[in-house]
Design an enzyme around this catalytic site. Sequence first.
Site, PDB file in Angstrom:
ATOM      1  CB  CYS A 131      -0.916   0.133   1.239  1.00  0.00           C
ATOM      2  SG  CYS A 131      -2.152   1.419   1.475  1.00  0.00           S
ATOM      3  CB  ILE A 192       2.339  -3.958  -9.963  1.00  0.00           C
ATOM      4  CG1 ILE A 192       1.548  -3.006 -10.712  1.00  0.00           C
ATOM      5  CG2 ILE A 192       3.583  -4.200 -10.155  1.00  0.00           C
ATOM      6  CD1 ILE A 192       2.174  -2.519 -11.400  1.00  0.00           C
ATOM      7  CG  ASN A 193      -0.752  -1.782  -4.085  1.00  0.00           C
ATOM      8  OD1 ASN A 193      -1.714  -1.065  -4.720  1.00  0.00           O
ATOM      9  ND2 ASN A 193      -1.266  -2.366  -3.114  1.00  0.00           N
ATOM     10  N   GLY A 244      -2.596  -5.153 -12.669  1.00  0.00           N
ATOM     11  CA  GLY A 244      -2.386  -3.226 -13.212  1.00  0.00           C
ATOM     12  C   GLY A 244      -3.268  -3.052 -15.044  1.00  0.00           C
ATOM     13  N   GLY A 245      -4.634  -2.348 -14.875  1.00  0.00           N
ATOM     14  CA  GLY A 245      -4.817  -1.809 -15.952  1.00  0.00           C
ATOM     15  C   GLY A 245      -5.146  -2.555 -16.735  1.00  0.00           C
ATOM     16  CB  THR A 267      -8.934   0.237 -12.423  1.00  0.00           C
ATOM     17  OG1 THR A 267      -8.471   1.343 -10.787  1.00  0.00           O
ATOM     18  CG2 THR A 267      -9.751   1.957 -12.849  1.00  0.00           C
TER      19      THR A 267
HETATM   20  C1  FMN Z   1      -9.868   2.560  -5.160  1.00  0.00           C
HETATM   21  C2  FMN Z   1      -8.967   1.253  -4.700  1.00  0.00           C
HETATM   22  C3  FMN Z   1      -8.582   0.488  -3.357  1.00  0.00           C
HETATM   23  C4  FMN Z   1      -7.728  -0.580  -3.408  1.00  0.00           C
HETATM   24  N1  FMN Z   1      -7.712  -1.303  -2.092  1.00  0.00           N
HETATM   25  C5  FMN Z   1      -6.509  -1.926  -2.089  1.00  0.00           C
HETATM   26  C6  FMN Z   1      -6.521  -3.062  -0.814  1.00  0.00           C
HETATM   27  O1  FMN Z   1      -7.229  -2.690   0.036  1.00  0.00           O
HETATM   28  N2  FMN Z   1      -5.826  -3.230  -0.730  1.00  0.00           N
HETATM   29  C7  FMN Z   1      -4.658  -3.548  -1.994  1.00  0.00           C
HETATM   30  O2  FMN Z   1      -3.913  -4.631  -1.791  1.00  0.00           O
HETATM   31  N3  FMN Z   1      -5.125  -2.768  -2.984  1.00  0.00           N
HETATM   32  C8  FMN Z   1      -6.080  -2.342  -3.120  1.00  0.00           C
HETATM   33  N4  FMN Z   1      -5.453  -1.845  -4.236  1.00  0.00           N
HETATM   34  C9  FMN Z   1      -5.383  -1.861  -5.783  1.00  0.00           C
HETATM   35  C10 FMN Z   1      -5.251  -2.483  -6.667  1.00  0.00           C
HETATM   36  O3  FMN Z   1      -5.850  -3.794  -5.824  1.00  0.00           O
HETATM   37  C11 FMN Z   1      -4.473  -3.125  -7.591  1.00  0.00           C
HETATM   38  O4  FMN Z   1      -3.716  -2.921  -7.332  1.00  0.00           O
HETATM   39  C12 FMN Z   1      -4.523  -1.803  -8.586  1.00  0.00           C
HETATM   40  O5  FMN Z   1      -5.342  -0.855  -8.413  1.00  0.00           O
HETATM   41  C13 FMN Z   1      -4.108  -1.748  -9.946  1.00  0.00           C
HETATM   42  O6  FMN Z   1      -4.714  -2.859 -10.858  1.00  0.00           O
HETATM   43  P1  FMN Z   1      -6.095  -2.312 -11.660  1.00  0.00           P
HETATM   44  O7  FMN Z   1      -5.213  -1.373 -12.508  1.00  0.00           O
HETATM   45  O8  FMN Z   1      -6.790  -2.924 -12.035  1.00  0.00           O
HETATM   46  O9  FMN Z   1      -7.031  -1.258 -10.690  1.00  0.00           O
HETATM   47  C14 FMN Z   1      -6.663  -0.859  -4.277  1.00  0.00           C
HETATM   48  C15 FMN Z   1      -6.901   0.608  -5.609  1.00  0.00           C
HETATM   49  C16 FMN Z   1      -8.256   0.732  -6.149  1.00  0.00           C
HETATM   50  C17 FMN Z   1      -8.153   1.877  -7.289  1.00  0.00           C
END
Ligand code: FMN
Length: 306
Positions: A131, A192-193, A244-245, A267
């Site tokens: 995080c 990734i985060n 990621g994306g 997302t």
């Molecule tokens: C609103 C929001 C809250 C998130 N909360 C967490 C969380 O509680 N724990 C975690 O490991 N990742 C959290 N993430 C990260 C996502 O799990 C993910 O790693 C990141 O958004 C990239 O993937 P994406 O582009 O498909 O969203 C959060 C992302 C968003 C947008």
Amino acid sequence: MGNESLRVNLAGLSLVNPTMLASGILGYSAETLKGIVEGGAGAVVTKSVGLNPRSGYANPTVVQTSCGLINAMGLPNPGIDEFAKDIREAKAHLKVPLIVSVYGFSAEEYAAVAEKAVLAGADALELNVSCPHVKETGAEIGQNPKILAEVVSRVKGAVDKPVFVKLSPNVVGIAEIAEAAVKAGADAITAINTVKAMAIDIETTKPILSNKRGGLSGLAIKPIAVRCVYDIYERVKAPIIGCGGITSWRDAVEFMLAGASAIQIGTAIALKGSRVFKSVTRGIKAYLKRKGFRSVEEIVGLAHRC
Ligand SMILES: Cc1cc2nc3c(=O)[nH]c(=O)nc-3n(C[C@H](O)[C@H](O)[C@H](O)COP(=O)(O)O)c2cc1C
């Protein structure tokens, strides 16, 4: 070609297809997770939960940009004792693996939360050591291979379920960090985060998020995430979960060619709803058929052959 071509074995978990809900995108309720599974996800990861309840940061906690979202939620969560009820309920209804994302402020805390999550029914754990916006947990642990190894081995010693470690891209060498996690016993790496980012309101002249800095997700981070998966695949033998994306089946295939055995979607759910999972799996299946592959496992890491 039947649906068997999509099945993956992920560190001992059997997934009907390689798509998973990423942590934190939706709330905690069993009902929401059920909706995601109906949308076609092969597994779900919960929002990150800690030992004690946390209210998170004041609003605004999310800002939309032209290329993705920036969030600094501050890990709001009800605490594992309260959340255990939702885990039990979700477990009773879900027909796919339920992975509980946990965080802590020390190795002992991670292990205590993990133990309670497993008692409540978690099929696996994902350690959020990435995080980018909460001090003394998350990325501060995930950026330090020594502390990370301690967290992973404590958790592995406390539970007998697969342990995934979710890494931050906000480091110099993500592959070294992945190697430290795997040496300490991690069963899989999630990469990734979010990527550290911020947005400023030009009228008020102030940062938009109450926490000022946050983490960028969505389309803009996909090439960064693909590179991270590629780097990690060259370094460790454990399975990688790409994240990621990812918005389309093409994105998912790209991650798998880079070395991901499964992928998470976050997302894109805000843009496409939970049906994104079905459209991604349908697209992967058609790609496998067109290219003459019998199983999705055959394409994992193919980009490393050249
Ligand atoms: C609103 C929001 C809250 C998130 N909360 C967490 C969380 O509680 N724990 C975690 O490991 N990742 C959290 N993430 C990260 C996502 O799990 C993910 O790693 C990141 O958004 C990239 O993937 P994406 O582009 O498909 O969203 C959060 C992302 C968003 C947008």
